[in-house]
Design a protein around this motif. Structure first.
Motif, short mmCIF file in Angstrom:
data_model
loop_
_atom_site.label_atom_id
_atom_site.label_comp_id
_atom_site.label_asym_id
_atom_site.label_seq_id
_atom_site.Cartn_x
_atom_site.Cartn_y
_atom_site.Cartn_z
N GLY A 35 0.81 -1.21 0.00
CA GLY A 35 0.00 0.00 0.00
C GLY A 35 0.85 1.26 0.00
N ILE A 36 1.90 1.26 0.79
CA ILE A 36 2.81 2.41 0.82
C ILE A 36 3.46 2.58 -0.54
N ASP A 37 3.93 1.48 -1.11
CA ASP A 37 4.56 1.55 -2.43
C ASP A 37 3.57 2.05 -3.48
N TYR A 38 2.36 1.56 -3.44
CA TYR A 38 1.33 1.98 -4.40
C TYR A 38 1.05 3.48 -4.28
N LEU A 39 0.83 3.95 -3.06
CA LEU A 39 0.50 5.36 -2.88
C LEU A 39 1.68 6.27 -3.22
N GLU A 40 2.89 5.84 -2.87
CA GLU A 40 4.06 6.66 -3.16
C GLU A 40 4.47 6.60 -4.62
N SER A 41 4.55 5.41 -5.18
CA SER A 41 5.07 5.24 -6.54
C SER A 41 4.03 5.49 -7.62
N GLU A 42 2.87 4.91 -7.45
CA GLU A 42 1.86 4.98 -8.50
C GLU A 42 0.99 6.23 -8.45
N GLY A 45 4.05 9.87 -6.53
CA GLY A 45 5.32 10.09 -7.21
C GLY A 45 6.42 10.59 -6.30
N ILE A 46 6.14 10.67 -5.01
CA ILE A 46 7.14 11.10 -4.02
C ILE A 46 6.96 10.27 -2.75
N SER A 47 7.93 10.37 -1.86
CA SER A 47 7.79 9.74 -0.54
C SER A 47 6.74 10.49 0.25
N LEU A 48 5.92 9.76 0.94
CA LEU A 48 4.83 10.36 1.70
C LEU A 48 5.08 10.23 3.20
N PHE A 78 -12.17 5.77 -4.37
CA PHE A 78 -11.35 6.79 -3.72
C PHE A 78 -10.67 7.70 -4.74
N GLY A 79 -11.26 7.82 -5.91
CA GLY A 79 -10.70 8.64 -6.98
C GLY A 79 -10.47 10.09 -6.57
N LYS A 80 -11.42 10.68 -5.89
CA LYS A 80 -11.29 12.08 -5.45
C LYS A 80 -10.12 12.24 -4.48
N GLU A 81 -10.01 11.32 -3.55
CA GLU A 81 -8.96 11.38 -2.56
C GLU A 81 -7.59 11.15 -3.20
N LEU A 82 -7.52 10.23 -4.15
CA LEU A 82 -6.26 9.96 -4.83
C LEU A 82 -5.83 11.15 -5.67
N LEU A 83 -6.78 11.81 -6.32
CA LEU A 83 -6.48 13.02 -7.08
C LEU A 83 -5.99 14.12 -6.14
N LEU A 85 -4.45 13.70 -3.35
CA LEU A 85 -3.09 13.32 -2.96
C LEU A 85 -2.09 13.69 -4.05
N GLN A 86 -2.45 13.45 -5.30
CA GLN A 86 -1.57 13.80 -6.41
C GLN A 86 -1.33 15.31 -6.46
N ILE A 87 -2.39 16.08 -6.29
CA ILE A 87 -2.27 17.54 -6.33
C ILE A 87 -1.42 18.04 -5.16
N LYS A 88 -1.69 17.53 -3.96
CA LYS A 88 -0.89 17.91 -2.79
C LYS A 88 0.58 17.58 -3.00
N SER A 89 0.86 16.40 -3.54
CA SER A 89 2.23 15.96 -3.77
C SER A 89 2.93 16.84 -4.79
N ALA A 90 2.23 17.15 -5.87
CA ALA A 90 2.81 18.01 -6.90
C ALA A 90 3.08 19.41 -6.35
N ALA A 91 2.17 19.93 -5.55
CA ALA A 91 2.36 21.25 -4.96
C ALA A 91 3.55 21.26 -4.00
#
Length: 95
Positions: A35-42, A45-48, A78-83, A85-91
């Motif tokens: 799960g950690i690998d999925y959320l971080e890598s897929e 895109g960064i360490s969380l 969980f599409g909204k939450e994953l999106l 997360l992607q936006i937060k990570s990119a920011a």
């Protein structure tokens, strides 16, 4: 992620899933690592930081879906939450 942090998360996931026995600890640990690998890598895109409640909750729900053999529905539900997360990570990467 450090092994002691993973062990701590495993205990919290067990509590979240109402698992009180130790026989599945190794299986749950693998679930958490995936799960950690999925959320971080897929997704991010960064360490969380899994001390962050939002990231932790996503990980717990990922584990819940894996445990219930319904992982194919995780991204859909969980599409909204994953999106988010992607936006937060990119920011955070830009800052």
């Amino acid at each position: 992620m450090e092994n002691e942090n993973i062990k701590s998360i495993v205990e919290e996931v067990k509590e979240y899933l109402n698992i009180t026995w130790i026989e599945e600890d190794a299986k749950i640990e693998k679930m958490v690592v995936r799960g950690i690998d999925y959320l971080e890598s897929e997704i991010a895109g960064i360490s969380l930081d899994f001390k962050d409640n939002f990231n932790r909750e996503l990980l717990f729900n990922y584990c819940r879906y894996v445990r219930n053999n319904a992982i194919e529905y995780f991204e859909e539900n969980f599409g909204k939450e994953l999106l988010r997360l992607q936006i937060k990570s990119a920011a955070n990467e830009v800052i």
